[in-house]
Design a protein around this motif. Structure first.
Motif, PDB file in Angstrom:
ATOM      1  N   GLU A 239       0.826  -1.207   0.000  1.00 18.88           N
ATOM      2  CA  GLU A 239       0.000   0.000   0.000  1.00 18.88           C
ATOM      3  C   GLU A 239       0.862   1.260   0.000  1.00 18.88           C
ATOM      4  N   VAL A 240       1.942   1.242   0.761  1.00 19.09           N
ATOM      5  CA  VAL A 240       2.853   2.392   0.777  1.00 19.09           C
ATOM      6  C   VAL A 240       3.503   2.566  -0.590  1.00 19.09           C
ATOM      7  N   GLU A 241       3.906   1.455  -1.196  1.00 22.14           N
ATOM      8  CA  GLU A 241       4.531   1.513  -2.519  1.00 22.14           C
ATOM      9  C   GLU A 241       3.553   2.042  -3.565  1.00 22.14           C
ATOM     10  N   GLN A 242       2.294   1.587  -3.488  1.00 20.58           N
ATOM     11  CA  GLN A 242       1.286   2.044  -4.442  1.00 20.58           C
ATOM     12  C   GLN A 242       1.010   3.534  -4.274  1.00 20.58           C
ATOM     13  N   ALA A 243       0.887   3.989  -3.030  1.00 22.77           N
ATOM     14  CA  ALA A 243       0.649   5.412  -2.779  1.00 22.77           C
ATOM     15  C   ALA A 243       1.830   6.250  -3.246  1.00 22.77           C
ATOM     16  N   SER A 244       3.032   5.703  -3.089  1.00 25.10           N
ATOM     17  CA  SER A 244       4.225   6.416  -3.538  1.00 25.10           C
ATOM     18  C   SER A 244       4.229   6.567  -5.054  1.00 25.10           C
ATOM     19  N   LYS A 245       3.794   5.520  -5.760  1.00 19.91           N
ATOM     20  CA  LYS A 245       3.709   5.606  -7.224  1.00 19.91           C
ATOM     21  C   LYS A 245       2.671   6.629  -7.651  1.00 19.91           C
ATOM     22  N   GLU A 246       1.580   6.723  -6.873  1.00 19.23           N
ATOM     23  CA  GLU A 246       0.518   7.681  -7.189  1.00 19.23           C
ATOM     24  C   GLU A 246       0.849   9.085  -6.699  1.00 19.23           C
ATOM     25  N   SER A 247       1.965   9.203  -5.944  1.00 22.96           N
ATOM     26  CA  SER A 247       2.398  10.492  -5.371  1.00 22.96           C
ATOM     27  C   SER A 247       1.296  11.119  -4.522  1.00 22.96           C
ATOM     28  N   VAL A 248       0.685  10.307  -3.685  1.00 29.79           N
ATOM     29  CA  VAL A 248      -0.381  10.785  -2.811  1.00 29.79           C
ATOM     30  C   VAL A 248      -0.054  10.385  -1.375  1.00 29.79           C
ATOM     31  N   ASP A 249      -0.261  11.311  -0.453  1.00 30.90           N
ATOM     32  CA  ASP A 249      -0.025  11.015   0.959  1.00 30.90           C
ATOM     33  C   ASP A 249      -0.989   9.931   1.430  1.00 30.90           C
ATOM     34  N   LEU A 250      -0.526   9.135   2.387  1.00 27.18           N
ATOM     35  CA  LEU A 250      -1.274   7.948   2.801  1.00 27.18           C
ATOM     36  C   LEU A 250      -1.570   7.986   4.298  1.00 27.18           C
TER      37      LEU A 250
END
Length: 693
Positions: A643-654
């Protein structure tokens, strides 16, 4: 409610009043002890009870002391204060009811018979009023001024501990306002990874660690552990510095007695200064939760450690005076005749019992006993401390403690009244003889936000009487079929674990009907902090286990209802080991999916009985809700990392929401910490809902 919170803050400053009585007047103490060198016909040069009572009945002594007070100060305020001190001492020691005006008359009468003291007056009874040898008196005054300063210094060390906690609350409030109102959290991933989120000991945060398989230990986050560690260091330093009183001294006649007295003052004033802090941190209606954003469980952690520290200080204070009574104070039996001594023993005993029976192990084994005993022993402790200090002073701290406790009870009653008093709730067994669904009409003035909870009192004349004293916190849900902004009903889902909740399940099963009604009191809402004034553009991933879904669902519902979706989809991961959970939470799951929330349900149970009993109905249920079978516990580390990796790819805070059993929350917290790399470009937050405190 906000006005009531302000009232509670005022209660914390009550200790400013009446801080010192025993040593409050240097002027009076210097005169009283100066006159001890002369013979007033009482067969003693000490300040014991009989000798003091004898002198208070002697008009010559009264005239001498009152003239000493009048002639050694130009301030009427100080003179009146000193005369009140003398009046109080004569009342306590000899039951003489002298007013300040009476003492002024004694002084006026004594001026007609005054003479200078002689050496013979030290051994022959004085039958007149004596003047003061100014040189001798100045020495007495200086010594008592030093003594008063030493005691006041101990009081200010106590205030230092209070100010420390005020500073902690102040810093937390600043960061809370910056985050929720201004939109500037000021806490980066590095601080979260190494200080804010990880536990002080491995991955134990909510679970209990058994040292040597015997001693239960509970741990907090490193940040909270650091806050308490600094507090303990400050307490130790406060106990060990600032003893500068020199001998000889008219009151502290030996170094041994001086050390005992000064250390005793230091420990008891440090402990008594913590009373309002302990009670404020421990109450349910703590206004500091609202302004600071510190959770109730964290305040309970601070509450316990302040209590531990206070009890240790009280114990040292008690040991000191016990040693003095046995070895230098005329014998223990003499001191045991004083009521304040016995009340002090009672207060110390109650404080030890309060701390001992509040341990998590005791609470888990017998919560009902803990709840009732804690309430009654708190009241008994306040009463014991009042009678212990009524003649000694520092009653402001006692009144502050009592005021905070009364404020909490008043606010509880007020919340119940505003919430409509007695309600009729419908209780339904959700089919697995484990989870109960409770529905009641929403009171008109009951305003709540996502994540709020309320305390429920079950009123049943057929159940055990002590159930009425219990109030259990349940997360407030909204019926998916009702308007989020104006719901008609309140919904609570809770597990029938033991005690009163188990009794409610038995009531349903015994009735033979799917639902029963029950009278309840509603107290709430709680869990409210400063409202967010800035719009969050964060992806939310809620990970819950079992009943924990009830705590994370309201947050997702609020976000989806307010269209805070951005260019990404929020997500719910629900881990269950019983497919019947889908029966009591199926509508909520459907509501989330209908609003484009990505819902993943992981079914972990895999024993043979479950596989053999897998029916067509279960298969349909799994297919309908998209259940994934794992046959084991999921790898939370892998889940969070993805989930952290996916949010990082989307450049969105998690933001990761979590709620579940203690072991689940600990594993997930550890997984979040492990997934936060230093080179991460996005902000990662963990918001944890907990069933334990």
């Amino acid at each position: 409610m906000k006005l009531a919170y302000l009232i509670s803050l005022v209660l914390t400053v009550l200790p400013f009043c009446h801080s010192l009585v025993l040593v409050d007047s240097t002027l009076a103490s210097a005169c009283i002890y100066y006159e001890l060198q002369y013979d007033w016909g009482c067969k003693s040069h000490s300040n014991g009870m009989k000798a003091y009572a004898c002198r208070c009945a002697n008009i010559n002594w009264l005239g001498t002391v009152t003239n000493c007070i009048k002639n050694n100060s130009d301030s009427k305020r100080l003179i009146d204060h000193a005369l009140r001190h003398l009046s109080t001492r004569c009342l306590q020691k000899g039951n003489f009811h002298y007013t300040v005006d009476d003492l002024y008359r004694f002084a006026e009468n004594g001026t007609h018979y005054m003479r200078d003291p002689t050496e013979q007056d030290r051994t022959v009874t004085v039958n007149t009023t004596l003047n003061v040898n100014q040189t001798d008196y100045d020495w007495y005054y200086k010594k008592f001024k030093d003594y008063t300063f030493s005691v006041e210094r101990s009081q200010w060390f106590g205030w230092g501990l209070v100010f420390y906690w005020a500073a902690i609350i102040g810093f937390a409030t600043f960061f809370n306002i910056c985050k929720r109102v201004l939109g500037h959290p000021f806490v980066n991933n590095r601080l979260k990874k190494h200080l804010v989120l990880p536990s002080t000991f491995r991955d134990y945060r909510e679970r209990t660690y058994l040292l040597c398989n015997v001693l239960p230990l509970n741990f907090q986050t490193r940040l909270n552990g650091l806050v308490v560690a600094v507090f303990l260091i400050l307490t130790i330093i406060s106990c060990g510095v600032g003893y500068e009183l020199t001998l000889p001294h008219p009151y502290l006649t030996t170094r041994w007695y001086a050390n005992l007295t000064l250390v005793s003052y230091r420990t008891d004033l440090l402990s008594i200064s913590l009373f309002p802090v302990i009670y404020m941190f421990g109450i349910r209606n703590n206004p500091l939760i609202y302004i600071s954003g510190i959770s109730f469980s964290t305040f309970q952690f601070y509450h316990r450690w302040c209590a531990y520290t206070c009890v240790v200080l009280l114990f040292i204070h008690s040991i000191i005076w016990t040693v003095y009574a046995i070895h230098g104070g005329g014998g223990y039996k003499v001191w045991a005749m004083d009521s304040y001594w016995n009340w002090g023993i009672a207060a110390t005993t109650l404080s030890v019992l309060l701390v001992f029976h509040s341990e998590k192990l005791i609470r888990d084994l017998a919560y009902e006993v803990f709840l009732v005993m804690h309430q009654f022993m708190n009241i008994a402790f306040i009463i014991a401390m009042y009678y212990h200090c009524v003649d000694l002073g520092w009653l402001g701290w006692i009144w502050a403690m009592a005021g905070i406790l009364c404020f909490d009870r008043f606010m509880r009653i007020l919340r119940i009244v505003i919430s409509g008093g007695v309600h009729t709730a419908t209780l339904t067994d959700c089919g697995n003889r484990s989870v109960i669904k409770m529905v009641m009409k929403k009171p008109k003035y009951f305003k709540y936000v996502a994540g709020s909870h309320a305390f429920i009192y079950f009123l049943s004349p057929t159940d055990s009487w002590y159930y009425f004293f219990q109030s259990h916190p349940f997360t407030i849900l909204t019926d998916p079929e009702e308007d989020e902004k104006n719901p008609d009903h309140l919904v609570f889902l809770f597990k029938a674990n033991k005690s009163v909740t188990k009794a409610m399940l038995k009531k349903i099963l015994k009735s033979g009907k799917p639902t029963v009604t029950c009278k309840v009191l509603l107290e709430g809402p709680y869990g409210v902090t400063l409202p967010k004034r800035v719009k969050d553009n964060r992806k939310v991933v809620a990970v819950s286990a079992g009943q924990g879904v009830c705590a994370v669902y309201p947050h997702l519902r609020q976000i989806l209802s307010s269209n805070q979706t951005g260019e990404f989809r929020h997500k719910l991961v629900w881990i269950i080991n019983d497919l019947s959970s889908l029966d009591w939470f199926g509508l909520e799951i459907k509501w989330l999916r209908d609003r484009q929330c990505d819902v993943t349900i992981l079914y972990t149970k895999a024993d043979d009985r479950d596989l053999e009993s897998s029916s067509l109905e279960s298969e349909v249920k799994e297919s309908k809700h998209g259940v994934k079978r794992l046959y084991c516990r999921p790898n939370l580390q892998k889940l969070i990392s993805s989930e952290v990796e996916q949010a990082s790819k989307e450049s969105v805070d998690l933001t990761i929401l979590s709620c579940g059993p203690a072991s689940f929350n600990d594993d997930l917290r550890h997984s979040v910490v492990s997934s936060m790399n230093c080179d991460l470009k996005i902000s990662v937050d963990l918001e944890e809902e907990s069933f334990t405190w």
